[in-house]
Scaffold this active site. Structure first.
Site, PDB file in Angstrom:
ATOM      1  N   ASP A  16       0.843  -1.239   0.111  1.00 43.95           N
ATOM      2  CA  ASP A  16      -0.193  -0.064   0.009  1.00 43.95           C
ATOM      3  C   ASP A  16       0.948   1.251  -0.166  1.00 43.95           C
ATOM      4  O   ASP A  16       1.742   1.416   0.861  1.00 43.95           O
ATOM      5  CB  ASP A  16      -0.967  -0.136   1.244  1.00 43.95           C
ATOM      6  CG  ASP A  16      -1.850   0.946   1.148  1.00 43.95           C
ATOM      7  OD1 ASP A  16      -2.338   1.590   0.299  1.00 43.95           O
ATOM      8  OD2 ASP A  16      -2.576   1.284   2.258  1.00 43.95           O
ATOM      9  N   ASP A 112      -2.895   2.404  -6.089  1.00 37.94           N
ATOM     10  CA  ASP A 112      -1.746   2.477  -5.100  1.00 37.94           C
ATOM     11  C   ASP A 112      -1.631   1.443  -4.118  1.00 37.94           C
ATOM     12  O   ASP A 112      -0.874   1.286  -3.124  1.00 37.94           O
ATOM     13  CB  ASP A 112      -2.114   3.932  -4.067  1.00 37.94           C
ATOM     14  CG  ASP A 112      -3.186   3.593  -3.373  1.00 37.94           C
ATOM     15  OD1 ASP A 112      -4.244   2.940  -3.997  1.00 37.94           O
ATOM     16  OD2 ASP A 112      -3.440   4.566  -2.557  1.00 37.94           O
ATOM     17  N   GLU A 113      -2.396   0.192  -4.661  1.00 37.08           N
ATOM     18  CA  GLU A 113      -2.323  -0.756  -3.801  1.00 37.08           C
ATOM     19  C   GLU A 113      -2.560  -2.037  -4.468  1.00 37.08           C
ATOM     20  O   GLU A 113      -3.319  -2.325  -5.680  1.00 37.08           O
ATOM     21  CB  GLU A 113      -3.068  -0.982  -2.186  1.00 37.08           C
ATOM     22  CG  GLU A 113      -4.572  -0.777  -2.768  1.00 37.08           C
ATOM     23  CD  GLU A 113      -5.516  -0.962  -1.478  1.00 37.08           C
ATOM     24  OE1 GLU A 113      -5.144  -1.820  -0.582  1.00 37.08           O
ATOM     25  OE2 GLU A 113      -6.756  -0.281  -1.251  1.00 37.08           O
TER      26      GLU A 113
END
Length: 368
Positions: A16, A112-113
């Protein structure tokens, strides 16, 4: 038997990125570094919404999805920055390239993860913890950004673990520590437990995983429906979901929240023109065509409606998407309505998915 069981355990990493959009802005703009940055809609007019905030801004209580006006009240000297999604997508692809050095089993959850299954990693490193360290270091060295990682034997525990030592953290929760970890976890931290469900649980005297474990599976189902059976499993650290690198795309679209309410059909149609361009570009990028166009309308009182129309043949062209969205808007428009958000999405990609399976059988490259 015990050794055989251990050999079957997965090695899952959840990565993350830390305050991703804000961190990219601070990386690319020296004047933003060390300052409270809010990425999202403007606070002028009716105001937009916070997409993310730098850690300097979070100290003031600013959080994602918060109205920009509220963020300004909490931190009057915050710097508001318009999001640059094209840049974030490019950086996200660079991060994905780093992941792919270690495994092809990558399941992105957002820009983003992502989950990574490194049970059998490409470099034969063998240690999920070591792989997580190397990935974090590569992201820092090559992209000048930081990421947090959670490492465990399943997706749920790995995702929770990645949030424990943020920012720039690394947390490993092994098989022997999962039960105790889950018992201490507050109910609102459990996957799928939203605000309403968390409040219901607390009213029942259920505050932690240990409290939830006191209920039988049937009791969980009776109180929380189908999700109750899932809660029963994960509170015991049981999560058999696989990392899915080729997860089926259900829909694709775009939407926009406006600084001021739209009151005329002409204004709304002009905005639909812009949104449709974004949708058509995304469909082209992923080589997708859909049969169902859905229009989303949110009014100034936050009431929301959706309208959809399906066609016999799948579409992806700008003209068809725009015309269908405008027709849906026209049939639901009433004079005097004030609109704060419009969105267009396409779904029902069944034919495309079938074609991909056929391509695979004939040796052609899959689209995803």
């Amino acid at each position: 038997m015990e050794t055989e069981e251990k050999n079957q355990l997965r090695k899952i990493i959840h990565i993350d990125m830390d305050a991703f959009y804000a961190s990219v802005e601070q990386r690319d703009n020296e004047e933003y570094r060390g300052k409270p940055i809010v990425v999202g809609g403007p606070h002028e007019g009716r105001g937009g919404v916070v997409a993310t905030a730098s850690y300097e801004a979070r100290k003031f209580g600013i959080r994602s999805a918060m109205p920009s006006k509220k963020a300004l009240q909490l931190c009057p000297h915050a710097i508001f920055v318009r999001p640059r999604f094209a840049v974030y997508k490019e950086v996200s692809q660079q991060i994905r390239e780093i992941f792919s050095r270690y495994t092809d089993l990558i399941e992105p959850l957002s820009l983003d993860e992502a989950y990574l299954d490194v049970t059998n990693d490409k470099l034969n490193i063998g240690s999920a913890i070591e792989i997580a360290k190397q990935i974090k270091q590569a992201i820092q060295d090559e992209l000048r950004l930081t990421a947090s990682a959670g490492v465990s034997i399943n997706k749920f525990v790995a995702k929770i673990a990645s949030d424990i030592n943020k920012p720039n953290g690394l947390k490993f929760i092994g098989p022997s520590g999962i039960e105790n970890f889950m018992e201490l976890l507050p109910v609102e931290k459990f996957f799928g437990v939203g605000k309403v469900t968390a409040e219901k649980m607390k009213k029942m005297g259920l505050h932690t995983g240990a409290d939830l474990k006191k209920l039988t599976e049937d009791e969980m189902h009776r109180h929380f429906g189908k999700a109750g059976r899932f809660y029963y499993q994960i509170v015991r650290g049981l999560d058999n979901r696989e990392v899915q690198p080729h997860r089926e795309t259900k829909s694709m679209g775009a939407e926009d929240t406006f600084a001021y309410d739209l009151t005329t059909l002409a204004e709304m149609n002009a905005e639909l023109d812009k949104i449709a361009v974004t949708v058509a570009n995304r469909l082209e990028r992923y080589q997708l065509k859909g049969r169902t166009v859905t229009l989303k309308v949110k009014y100034s009182d936050f009431k929301q409606i959706t309208r959809n129309q399906s066609s016999a043949a799948p579409i992806a062209d700008l003209e068809s998407i725009t015309a269908t969205a405008k027709q849906l808007l026209f049939t639901s428009f009433e004079e005097g309505q004030k609109v704060r958000l419009l969105g267009i999405s396409l779904s029902n990609f069944g034919e495309v998915i079938l074609r991909q399976k056929q391509d695979k059988q004939t040796g052609q490259l899959e689209l995803f």
